[in-house]
Design a protein around this motif. Structure first.
Motif, PDB file in Angstrom:
ATOM      1  N   ILE A 198      33.594  29.121  40.746  1.00 22.55           N
ATOM      2  CA  ILE A 198      33.157  30.147  41.686  1.00 22.55           C
ATOM      3  C   ILE A 198      34.236  31.228  41.699  1.00 22.55           C
ATOM      4  N   ALA A 199      33.834  32.474  41.527  1.00 17.56           N
ATOM      5  CA  ALA A 199      34.776  33.601  41.624  1.00 17.56           C
ATOM      6  C   ALA A 199      34.171  34.633  42.568  1.00 17.56           C
ATOM      7  N   VAL A 200      34.789  34.783  43.712  1.00 18.25           N
ATOM      8  CA  VAL A 200      34.223  35.590  44.792  1.00 18.25           C
ATOM      9  C   VAL A 200      34.650  37.051  44.679  1.00 18.25           C
ATOM     10  N   ASP A 201      33.798  37.940  45.147  1.00 16.30           N
ATOM     11  CA  ASP A 201      34.174  39.338  45.403  1.00 16.30           C
ATOM     12  C   ASP A 201      34.177  39.526  46.914  1.00 16.30           C
ATOM     13  N   PHE A 215      36.397  24.909  40.627  1.00 17.89           N
ATOM     14  CA  PHE A 215      37.364  25.995  40.786  1.00 17.89           C
ATOM     15  C   PHE A 215      36.806  27.029  41.759  1.00 17.89           C
ATOM     16  N   LEU A 216      37.621  27.428  42.717  1.00 19.80           N
ATOM     17  CA  LEU A 216      37.294  28.531  43.620  1.00 19.80           C
ATOM     18  C   LEU A 216      38.357  29.600  43.422  1.00 19.80           C
ATOM     19  N   CYS A 217      37.975  30.707  42.807  1.00 20.54           N
ATOM     20  CA  CYS A 217      38.919  31.762  42.422  1.00 20.54           C
ATOM     21  C   CYS A 217      38.823  32.921  43.416  1.00 20.54           C
ATOM     22  N   VAL A 218      39.951  33.261  44.020  1.00 16.85           N
ATOM     23  CA  VAL A 218      39.977  34.253  45.092  1.00 16.85           C
ATOM     24  C   VAL A 218      40.948  35.374  44.702  1.00 16.85           C
ATOM     25  N   HIS A 219      40.406  36.562  44.597  1.00 13.45           N
ATOM     26  CA  HIS A 219      41.197  37.705  44.117  1.00 13.45           C
ATOM     27  C   HIS A 219      41.919  38.409  45.260  1.00 13.45           C
ATOM     28  N   GLY A 220      42.796  39.337  44.876  1.00 16.13           N
ATOM     29  CA  GLY A 220      43.520  40.158  45.841  1.00 16.13           C
ATOM     30  C   GLY A 220      43.162  41.618  45.705  1.00 16.13           C
ATOM     31  N   ASN A 221      44.109  42.502  45.981  1.00 16.33           N
ATOM     32  CA  ASN A 221      43.908  43.945  45.982  1.00 16.33           C
ATOM     33  C   ASN A 221      44.750  44.589  44.892  1.00 16.33           C
ATOM     34  N   PRO A 222      44.182  45.424  44.018  1.00 12.57           N
ATOM     35  CA  PRO A 222      42.840  45.984  44.023  1.00 12.57           C
ATOM     36  C   PRO A 222      41.965  45.401  42.900  1.00 12.57           C
ATOM     37  N   ILE A 224      39.439  23.166  43.672  1.00 10.49           N
ATOM     38  CA  ILE A 224      40.748  23.630  43.199  1.00 10.49           C
ATOM     39  C   ILE A 224      40.819  25.121  43.495  1.00 10.49           C
ATOM     40  N   LEU A 225      41.638  25.496  44.454  1.00 12.13           N
ATOM     41  CA  LEU A 225      41.801  26.900  44.812  1.00 12.13           C
ATOM     42  C   LEU A 225      42.719  27.581  43.794  1.00 12.13           C
ATOM     43  N   ILE A 226      42.233  28.647  43.189  1.00 12.34           N
ATOM     44  CA  ILE A 226      43.045  29.502  42.327  1.00 12.34           C
ATOM     45  C   ILE A 226      43.096  30.869  43.003  1.00 12.34           C
ATOM     46  N   ALA A 227      44.288  31.338  43.332  1.00  7.57           N
ATOM     47  CA  ALA A 227      44.371  32.551  44.146  1.00  7.57           C
ATOM     48  C   ALA A 227      45.540  33.421  43.711  1.00  7.57           C
ATOM     49  N   HIS A 228      45.352  34.727  43.889  1.00  5.05           N
ATOM     50  CA  HIS A 228      46.332  35.734  43.471  1.00  5.05           C
ATOM     51  C   HIS A 228      46.402  36.822  44.531  1.00  5.05           C
ATOM     52  N   ASP A 229      47.628  37.339  44.757  1.00  9.89           N
ATOM     53  CA  ASP A 229      47.815  38.479  45.657  1.00  9.89           C
ATOM     54  C   ASP A 229      47.241  38.115  47.038  1.00  9.89           C
TER      55      ASP A 229
END
Length: 311
Positions: free
Chosen positions: A75-78, A48-55, A117-122
Motif C-alpha cells: 500500500i502506498a498512500v497519497d 508494506f504500508l508506504c507513507v511519503h513526506g513533503n513534497p 511493515i511501515l516504510i516511511a520517509h520525511d
C-alpha cells in the motif's frame, strides 16, 4: 489524475472517501494483473504500508511496489493534498500532522491491514508512526528513511526561508521553489534523472495543487503554542512502546534536513534497530541509493517473516 506520471508509474489508484475528500492510494492487492494469492492475502503475510513526506507522493515508492508487489501486498498512500488525492483548500482541510495521521488510521481500518511493515520517509515517519502506534496490534515492523518523530531539534535555513511572512507562500505555491529545489538539493550521491524529477513534480503543477506543500512547511512546530508540538511530543513519548519490533533505520548521511543527529535520537530509543548508514546519500534516500535501500528492506522483511513465523 490516475494517469499522473504514467510512464514511470503505471499503477492505478484505489480510492477512499474521507469527510468528503478522496484519498487515493496504490494497493497491489487491487491490481488486476497480480493474483490475490501472491500479494500477502494469506494469513500471516506481511503488508508494506508506504507513507511519503513533503513534497513527494506515492511515486517515491515505485521501486518498493515493483520489487515486492507480486509477493507481498504493498500500500502506498497519497496524503490529502498530495499526489493523486484531492487537494482541498486550507479552509476545507486542516493540513496538520494529526489530520494526516487520522486519515491513515482510517485507511488501515478500512482495509483491515494486518502484519504491517511501515516504510516511511520525511513527514511520513511522524504520520506513519503515530498512526501505527494507535493500531499497535497491526504493526509487525518498521523501516524509516531520513525522518523524525519528535519536536524538531533545529530548523534548516532552506526551510525557514519558505516560512517567511509575505514571501514564503508565494515562493512555495506560486514559483514552486520548495518542490523544484528538492529534486536537486535532496540528492547527493547521484543526479536525479529528468523523467524522475518530472514524475515527482507532476501533481504539483499550479498554485491550488501546491497547498499541501506549503501547509507541511508551516506545520513544523517551533514553540509550544503550535498545535503540532503537542502531537509530536506525544509521539516521542510513545516511541519506546515499539522498541521490541524489527526496525530498520536507513539513513542518507549527507541529508541537510534530517541530519545524522536525527538517526542518533532514534538509536537511543531503539538500540536494537538495524542501521544502514549511507555515507554519500542525501535526503531522497531510495532515489539516491536504491540498491542499498532495497537490500536493507529485504533484511527487514526477512526478520519480520521470521518473527511472524515464530509467533
Amino acid at each position: 489524475m490516475t494517469n499522473l506520471a504514467s510512464d514511470l508509474f503505471p499503477h492505478p489508484s484505489s480510492e477512499l472517501s474521507i469527510d468528503g475528500h478522496t484519498l487515493r492510494y496504490i494497493d497491489t492487492a487491487a491490481s488486476s494483473d497480480i493474483p490475490s494469492s501472491a500479494v500477502g492475502s494469506a494469513d500471516g503475510e506481511p503488508t508494506f504500508l508506504c507513507v511519503h513526506g513533503n513534497p513527494t507522493w506515492s511515486f517515491y515508492y515505485r521501486r518498493i511496489i515493483e520489487r515486492y508487489g507480486k509477493q507481498q501486498r504493498v500500500i502506498a498512500v497519497d496524503h490529502i493534498g498530495c499526489g493523486r488525492s484531492d487537494k482541498p483548500s486550507e479552509d476545507e482541510f486542516p493540513y496538520t500532522m494529526a489530520a494526516h495521521r487520522d486519515n491513515l488510521i482510517r485507511l488501515v481500518d478500512e482495509l483491515d491491514l494486518k502484519n504491517v511493515i511501515l516504510i516511511a520517509h520525511d513527514w511520513g515517519g511522524a504520520i506513519g508512526l503515530s498512526a501505527m502506534h494507535a493500531r499497535r496490534d497491526r504493526l509487525a515492523g518498521i523501516g524509516l528513511l531520513n525522518t523524525a518523530a519528535f519536536p524538531p531539534p533545529y530548523m534548516p535555513q532552506r526551510i525557514a526561508a519558505c516560512r517567511m511572512p509575505v514571501l514564503g507562500t508565494p515562493a512555495v505555491r506560486g514559483l514552486n521553489l520548495f518542490a523544484r529545489a528538492a529534486v536537486t538539493m535532496a540528492m547527493s550521491r547521484t543526479k536525479m534523472k529528468p523523467d524522475v524529477a518530472a514524475g515527482l513534480l507532476a501533481p504539483y503543477d499550479n498554485w491550488k495543487n501546491r497547498v499541501a506543500i506549503d501547509r507541511f512547511v508551516r506545520d513544523i512546530p517551533l514553540n509550544d503554542s503550535h498545535p503540532t508540538m503537542k502531537t509530536l511530543r506525544q509521539l516521542e513519548s510513545d516511541l519506546p512502546d515499539l522498541a521490541s519490533l524489527p526496525i530498520s533505520l536507513i539513513w542518507g548521511m549527507k541529508d541537510w534536513c534530517f541530519r545524522p543527529e536525527c538517526l542518533r535520537r532514534f538509536q537511543s530509543v531503539w538500540p536494537d534497530a538495524e542501521i544502514t548508514e549511507l555515507a554519500t546519500t542525501g535526503h531522497y534516500v531510495i532515489e539516491d541509493s536504491p540498491e542499498e535501500t532495497l537490500a536493507a528492506i529485504d533484511s527487514l522483511l526477512a526478520r519480520v517473516k521470521e518473527r511472524i513465523g515464530a509467533a
